[in-house]
Design a protein around this motif. Structure first.
Motif, mmCIF file in Angstrom:
data_model
loop_
_atom_site.group_PDB
_atom_site.id
_atom_site.type_symbol
_atom_site.label_atom_id
_atom_site.label_comp_id
_atom_site.label_asym_id
_atom_site.label_seq_id
_atom_site.Cartn_x
_atom_site.Cartn_y
_atom_site.Cartn_z
ATOM 1 N N ASP A 12 0.855 -1.173 0.000
ATOM 2 C CA ASP A 12 0.000 0.000 0.000
ATOM 3 C C ASP A 12 0.901 1.237 0.000
ATOM 4 O O ASP A 12 1.973 1.235 0.612
ATOM 5 C CB ASP A 12 -0.888 -0.001 1.253
ATOM 6 N N LEU A 13 0.475 2.265 -0.705
ATOM 7 C CA LEU A 13 1.285 3.484 -0.830
ATOM 8 C C LEU A 13 1.045 4.402 0.360
ATOM 9 O O LEU A 13 -0.074 4.858 0.594
ATOM 10 C CB LEU A 13 0.936 4.209 -2.132
ATOM 11 N N ILE A 75 11.580 -5.244 -5.132
ATOM 12 C CA ILE A 75 10.657 -4.131 -5.379
ATOM 13 C C ILE A 75 11.127 -2.869 -4.678
ATOM 14 O O ILE A 75 11.165 -1.786 -5.287
ATOM 15 C CB ILE A 75 9.236 -4.512 -4.914
ATOM 16 N N GLN A 76 11.504 -2.982 -3.415
ATOM 17 C CA GLN A 76 11.939 -1.786 -2.688
ATOM 18 C C GLN A 76 13.259 -1.245 -3.231
ATOM 19 O O GLN A 76 13.467 -0.020 -3.243
ATOM 20 C CB GLN A 76 12.047 -2.075 -1.187
ATOM 21 N N GLU A 77 14.133 -2.098 -3.695
ATOM 22 C CA GLU A 77 15.379 -1.624 -4.316
ATOM 23 C C GLU A 77 15.082 -0.906 -5.632
ATOM 24 O O GLU A 77 15.663 0.139 -5.928
ATOM 25 C CB GLU A 77 16.333 -2.790 -4.538
ATOM 26 N N MET A 92 7.344 7.798 -3.929
ATOM 27 C CA MET A 92 6.319 6.807 -3.639
ATOM 28 C C MET A 92 6.885 5.777 -2.662
ATOM 29 O O MET A 92 7.727 4.952 -3.012
ATOM 30 C CB MET A 92 5.850 6.140 -4.931
ATOM 31 N N MET A 93 6.411 5.868 -1.417
ATOM 32 C CA MET A 93 6.912 5.017 -0.343
ATOM 33 C C MET A 93 5.870 3.938 -0.037
ATOM 34 O O MET A 93 4.857 4.190 0.612
ATOM 35 C CB MET A 93 7.186 5.866 0.898
ATOM 36 N N THR A 181 14.133 2.003 -0.432
ATOM 37 C CA THR A 181 13.439 3.274 -0.238
ATOM 38 C C THR A 181 13.461 3.728 1.212
ATOM 39 O O THR A 181 13.239 4.904 1.490
ATOM 40 C CB THR A 181 11.979 3.167 -0.710
ATOM 41 N N THR A 182 13.731 2.831 2.164
ATOM 42 C CA THR A 182 13.802 3.263 3.563
ATOM 43 C C THR A 182 14.957 4.225 3.775
ATOM 44 O O THR A 182 14.969 4.985 4.724
ATOM 45 C CB THR A 182 13.979 2.066 4.506
#
Length: 294
Positions: A12-13, A75-77, A92-93, A181-182
């Motif tokens: 979820d965004l 995905i996060q990378e 977009m986090m 993204t963190t």
């Protein structure tokens, strides 16, 4: 009905409503680009299946927990690289939750339902923006790459779930080279400042990333050895209240204090969290603090 064991990835965004209010067309365009250029390729590369998208949410199914976790990290990378081209306010986090459980399959459209899907969604809600949270069932059968590590997030009681769920966060390991993204979460600090009825000033600051990492929240009180946030006033209990995040909502909960807690003049019932907005007046005993964002 068909049933099978599956590793479920729910995403979820974070901040979607705020982003849509600020720039609806641009946010929609970026979201579609993320779905096409990041999510679909990463899920397919991991051998998974994108079950569906609904607004800013995405649901995927994998045949193994290892594949699901690898895809979530991928995905996060990829999202980190995607976000490099965007201004900070447009990034977009996504929160990502992963659970291993039984699902029910709709034979008509191959959609999936059941407790496994619901738990993945609940776990996603407590992940950090740009982060990944998994259930113990996933953690126990998964070995991470050297760049990543599991961080114990404690046991959580979720709405409409009869048993406690132990959650773990996936974070980059100290010294790891991976970029997710963190690493680009805006550094937000909440500033609590005010005074008691005699004019004596009190206050403290809370870094939002630190609060996100505190799975049980942060306790406010008079006793420095028992609390993360100290207000050394005689009318403040040793452990007075708990500050926490529920999804994107800042909450305050009275811990059975002697002199009570109130928000904007409304007294709180002990053990019942209440929302706390920037600009709100938080009263702890005889101390009133205004919440501001730095």
């Amino acid at each position: 009905m068909q049933r099978r064991l599956a590793a479920i990835v729910h995403a979820d965004l974070a901040g979607f409503t705020r982003m849509m209010e600020g720039a609806e067309t641009r946010t929609f365009r970026h979201l579609k680009s993320a779905q096409i250029d990041v999510w679909r390729p990463a899920i397919e590369a991991g051998g998974g299946r994108l079950v569906g998208t609904a607004g800013d949410a995405m649901l995927a199914e994998f045949s193994s927990a290892v594949a699901a976790v690898s895809a979530a990290i991928d995905i996060q990378e990829r999202m980190a690289r995607f976000n490099e081209a965007l201004d900070e306010s447009q990034r977009m986090m996504f929160r990502v939750g992963v659970h291993l459980g039984e699902v029910i399959i709709d034979p008509e459209d191959q959609n999936i339902f059941g407790d496994g899907v619901n738990l993945a969604a609940r776990i996603q809600a407590i992940a950090e923006p740009g982060g990944i949270a998994v259930s113990r069932a996933v953690k126990d059968v998964t070995e991470l790459r050297i760049d990543y590590t599991f961080v114990d997030g404690g046991e959580h009681a979720f709405k409409n779930v009869s048993r406690g769920v132990h959650v773990f966060h996936i974070r980059t390991a100290p010294g790891g080279a991976a970029k997710t993204t963190t690493r680009v979460v805006p550094q937000v600090v909440l500033h609590f400042e005010g005074a008691d009825s005699a004019g004596q000033k009190y206050g403290f600051d809370v870094a939002l990333d630190r609060l996100m990492a505190a799975s049980q929240g942060m306790v406010i009180g008079r006793a420095a050895e028992q609390c993360e946030l100290v207000v050394a006033h005689a009318t403040v209990s040793r452990r007075h209240a708990r500050l926490s995040l529920a999804g994107e909502t800042l909450q305050i909960e009275d811990l059975g204090s002697t002199n009570g807690t109130s928000v904007n003049g409304t007294a709180l019932k002990a053990g019942t969290p209440a929302g706390l907005q920037v600009g709100a007046k938080l009263r702890l005993g005889d101390v009133e603090l205004t919440v501001r964002q730095l």
